[in-house]
Design a protein around this motif. Sequence first.
Motif, PDB file in Angstrom:
ATOM      1  N   ALA A 130       0.824  -1.215   0.000  1.00 62.24           N
ATOM      2  CA  ALA A 130       0.000   0.000   0.000  1.00 62.24           C
ATOM      3  C   ALA A 130       0.853   1.259   0.000  1.00 62.24           C
ATOM      4  O   ALA A 130       0.407   2.313  -0.469  1.00 62.24           O
ATOM      5  CB  ALA A 130      -0.935  -0.004   1.206  1.00 62.24           C
ATOM      6  N   ARG A 131       2.083   1.131   0.498  1.00 62.38           N
ATOM      7  CA  ARG A 131       3.009   2.261   0.515  1.00 62.38           C
ATOM      8  C   ARG A 131       3.855   2.323  -0.761  1.00 62.38           C
ATOM      9  O   ARG A 131       4.760   3.161  -0.858  1.00 62.38           O
ATOM     10  CB  ARG A 131       3.933   2.167   1.742  1.00 62.38           C
ATOM     11  N   GLY A 132       3.598   1.430  -1.686  1.00 64.43           N
ATOM     12  CA  GLY A 132       4.341   1.446  -2.928  1.00 64.43           C
ATOM     13  C   GLY A 132       5.657   0.701  -2.899  1.00 64.43           C
ATOM     14  O   GLY A 132       6.477   0.844  -3.823  1.00 64.43           O
ATOM     15  N   CYS A 133       5.880  -0.114  -1.868  1.00 62.45           N
ATOM     16  CA  CYS A 133       7.119  -0.872  -1.772  1.00 62.45           C
ATOM     17  C   CYS A 133       7.122  -2.059  -2.736  1.00 62.45           C
ATOM     18  O   CYS A 133       6.073  -2.584  -3.106  1.00 62.45           O
ATOM     19  CB  CYS A 133       7.310  -1.403  -0.345  1.00 62.45           C
ATOM     20  N   THR A 134       8.317  -2.479  -3.095  1.00 61.67           N
ATOM     21  CA  THR A 134       8.514  -3.745  -3.790  1.00 61.67           C
ATOM     22  C   THR A 134       8.835  -4.788  -2.734  1.00 61.67           C
ATOM     23  O   THR A 134       9.747  -4.578  -1.914  1.00 61.67           O
ATOM     24  CB  THR A 134       9.668  -3.648  -4.805  1.00 61.67           C
ATOM     25  N   VAL A 135       8.087  -5.891  -2.711  1.00 62.23           N
ATOM     26  CA  VAL A 135       8.210  -6.864  -1.631  1.00 62.23           C
ATOM     27  C   VAL A 135       8.668  -8.211  -2.159  1.00 62.23           C
ATOM     28  O   VAL A 135       8.111  -8.742  -3.129  1.00 62.23           O
ATOM     29  CB  VAL A 135       6.861  -7.037  -0.883  1.00 62.23           C
ATOM     30  N   ARG A 136       9.694  -8.748  -1.523  1.00 61.41           N
ATOM     31  CA  ARG A 136      10.087 -10.143  -1.721  1.00 61.41           C
ATOM     32  C   ARG A 136       9.608 -10.899  -0.475  1.00 61.41           C
ATOM     33  O   ARG A 136      10.128 -10.698   0.621  1.00 61.41           O
ATOM     34  CB  ARG A 136      11.603 -10.268  -1.889  1.00 61.41           C
ATOM     35  N   ALA A 137       8.602 -11.717  -0.653  1.00 66.73           N
ATOM     36  CA  ALA A 137       7.944 -12.394   0.464  1.00 66.73           C
ATOM     37  C   ALA A 137       8.467 -13.820   0.582  1.00 66.73           C
ATOM     38  O   ALA A 137       8.455 -14.571  -0.396  1.00 66.73           O
ATOM     39  CB  ALA A 137       6.433 -12.405   0.254  1.00 66.73           C
ATOM     40  N   VAL A 138       8.919 -14.182   1.782  1.00 65.83           N
ATOM     41  CA  VAL A 138       9.506 -15.501   2.008  1.00 65.83           C
ATOM     42  C   VAL A 138       8.664 -16.281   3.007  1.00 65.83           C
ATOM     43  O   VAL A 138       8.309 -15.763   4.081  1.00 65.83           O
ATOM     44  CB  VAL A 138      10.947 -15.378   2.538  1.00 65.83           C
ATOM     45  N   ALA A 139       8.351 -17.524   2.671  1.00 67.09           N
ATOM     46  CA  ALA A 139       7.634 -18.419   3.581  1.00 67.09           C
ATOM     47  C   ALA A 139       7.888 -19.842   3.113  1.00 67.09           C
ATOM     48  O   ALA A 139       8.319 -20.084   1.976  1.00 67.09           O
ATOM     49  CB  ALA A 139       6.133 -18.114   3.593  1.00 67.09           C
ATOM     50  N   ARG A 140       7.611 -20.807   3.980  1.00 65.29           N
ATOM     51  CA  ARG A 140       7.888 -22.203   3.644  1.00 65.29           C
ATOM     52  C   ARG A 140       6.758 -22.834   2.830  1.00 65.29           C
ATOM     53  O   ARG A 140       7.001 -23.645   1.948  1.00 65.29           O
ATOM     54  CB  ARG A 140       8.107 -23.011   4.929  1.00 65.29           C
ATOM     55  N   ASN A 141       5.519 -22.481   3.145  1.00 70.41           N
ATOM     56  CA  ASN A 141       4.373 -23.186   2.575  1.00 70.41           C
ATOM     57  C   ASN A 141       3.856 -22.485   1.312  1.00 70.41           C
ATOM     58  O   ASN A 141       3.286 -21.391   1.393  1.00 70.41           O
ATOM     59  CB  ASN A 141       3.265 -23.302   3.618  1.00 70.41           C
ATOM     60  N   VAL A 142       4.047 -23.130   0.168  1.00 67.84           N
ATOM     61  CA  VAL A 142       3.632 -22.546  -1.094  1.00 67.84           C
ATOM     62  C   VAL A 142       2.110 -22.439  -1.177  1.00 67.84           C
ATOM     63  O   VAL A 142       1.570 -21.444  -1.687  1.00 67.84           O
ATOM     64  CB  VAL A 142       4.168 -23.385  -2.278  1.00 67.84           C
ATOM     65  N   GLN A 143       1.405 -23.452  -0.682  1.00 70.49           N
ATOM     66  CA  GLN A 143      -0.056 -23.443  -0.757  1.00 70.49           C
ATOM     67  C   GLN A 143      -0.648 -22.302   0.061  1.00 70.49           C
ATOM     68  O   GLN A 143      -1.590 -21.629  -0.386  1.00 70.49           O
ATOM     69  CB  GLN A 143      -0.616 -24.785  -0.275  1.00 70.49           C
ATOM     70  N   THR A 144      -0.111 -22.090   1.250  1.00 74.74           N
ATOM     71  CA  THR A 144      -0.593 -20.970   2.069  1.00 74.74           C
ATOM     72  C   THR A 144      -0.325 -19.655   1.356  1.00 74.74           C
ATOM     73  O   THR A 144      -1.184 -18.768   1.308  1.00 74.74           O
ATOM     74  CB  THR A 144       0.084 -20.973   3.449  1.00 74.74           C
ATOM     75  N   ALA A 145       0.856 -19.534   0.778  1.00 75.07           N
ATOM     76  CA  ALA A 145       1.198 -18.301   0.065  1.00 75.07           C
ATOM     77  C   ALA A 145       0.246 -18.059  -1.105  1.00 75.07           C
ATOM     78  O   ALA A 145      -0.165 -16.922  -1.367  1.00 75.07           O
ATOM     79  CB  ALA A 145       2.634 -18.365  -0.422  1.00 75.07           C
ATOM     80  N   ALA A 146      -0.116 -19.127  -1.804  1.00 73.20           N
ATOM     81  CA  ALA A 146      -0.992 -18.989  -2.970  1.00 73.20           C
ATOM     82  C   ALA A 146      -2.365 -18.448  -2.601  1.00 73.20           C
ATOM     83  O   ALA A 146      -3.056 -17.877  -3.449  1.00 73.20           O
ATOM     84  CB  ALA A 146      -1.128 -20.337  -3.673  1.00 73.20           C
ATOM     85  N   SER A 147      -2.754 -18.607  -1.325  1.00 70.06           N
ATOM     86  CA  SER A 147      -4.061 -18.123  -0.882  1.00 70.06           C
ATOM     87  C   SER A 147      -4.035 -16.664  -0.441  1.00 70.06           C
ATOM     88  O   SER A 147      -5.085 -16.090  -0.142  1.00 70.06           O
ATOM     89  CB  SER A 147      -4.571 -18.985   0.281  1.00 70.06           C
ATOM     90  N   MET A 148      -2.857 -16.060  -0.419  1.00 72.33           N
ATOM     91  CA  MET A 148      -2.746 -14.671   0.011  1.00 72.33           C
ATOM     92  C   MET A 148      -3.256 -13.730  -1.080  1.00 72.33           C
ATOM     93  O   MET A 148      -2.942 -13.931  -2.268  1.00 72.33           O
ATOM     94  CB  MET A 148      -1.289 -14.326   0.349  1.00 72.33           C
TER      95      MET A 148
END
Length: 283
Positions: free
Chosen positions: A22-40
Amino acid sequence: MRVLVTGATGFVGRHLVAALLARGCTVRAVARNVQTAASMPWINDVEFVSADIHAASLDIGALTEGVDALAHLAWPGLPNYRALFHFEHNLMADYRFIKGAVEAGVKQVMVTGTCFEYGMQSGPLSEENEAQPANPYGLAKHTLHLFLQNLQQAHPFTLQWARLFYLHGAGQNPNSLLAALDRAIDAGDVTFNMSAGEQLRDFLAIETATAHLAAILHKRDFDGTINCASGQPVSVRALVEQRLRERGATLGLNLGHYPYPTHEPLAFWAVTERLQQLLGAEQ
């Protein structure tokens, strides 16, 4: 601003990613679970990396390449605050990861600490209060903070240590108070079991908290400890009754069903003068 967020699909992480975008940042998001990430909801707006930051084989240099700041939220095993693995495993694994990021060239690091670093101290707690952790989680976080402060002497970098108090909102642990209350309301339960509810805590909506964290990250010259909280003491009973009013529910409260927790004092809340001064009109 390019920000690497670890624990991006966790309770705090998923909201911080949204606040940074929302602030216009570029984000590299790291997490272990691909399925959980896909639901974001933000998955198509970030560079997502599936990785275990504690893995010995992790290429930290590649993971952190090109980022301006690291927002380190990942911390397995919560809300089991009294488990020994917090300092037997998480402490050194987190230190090795952050040290690797700093050595790879990251100049700004935000780490989420905890109000449990203050231990059993009661009343208003400011960043000037001495840390007196009384459970393994608080001890591990405080020790990590000390390790990183010493790391700064060898490898200078900006360290922003944000102590979180009691956050609530979408994605919180399903066993947390308000999540359990919402389930009881939805199920049409007649009563809700809880403690006597007189303990005073500092509660903050997760969207507000992560907006604060995003704003702190943008104060790139700020180095130090900062309480991320409301600064207002509210009783647990008052919080529950407020949620009942918001939901239009008439569920009865079985007060005193559970004893008060032994790992925290009866009344404590944050002093937020430093937060107010740093963020000013942004709040």
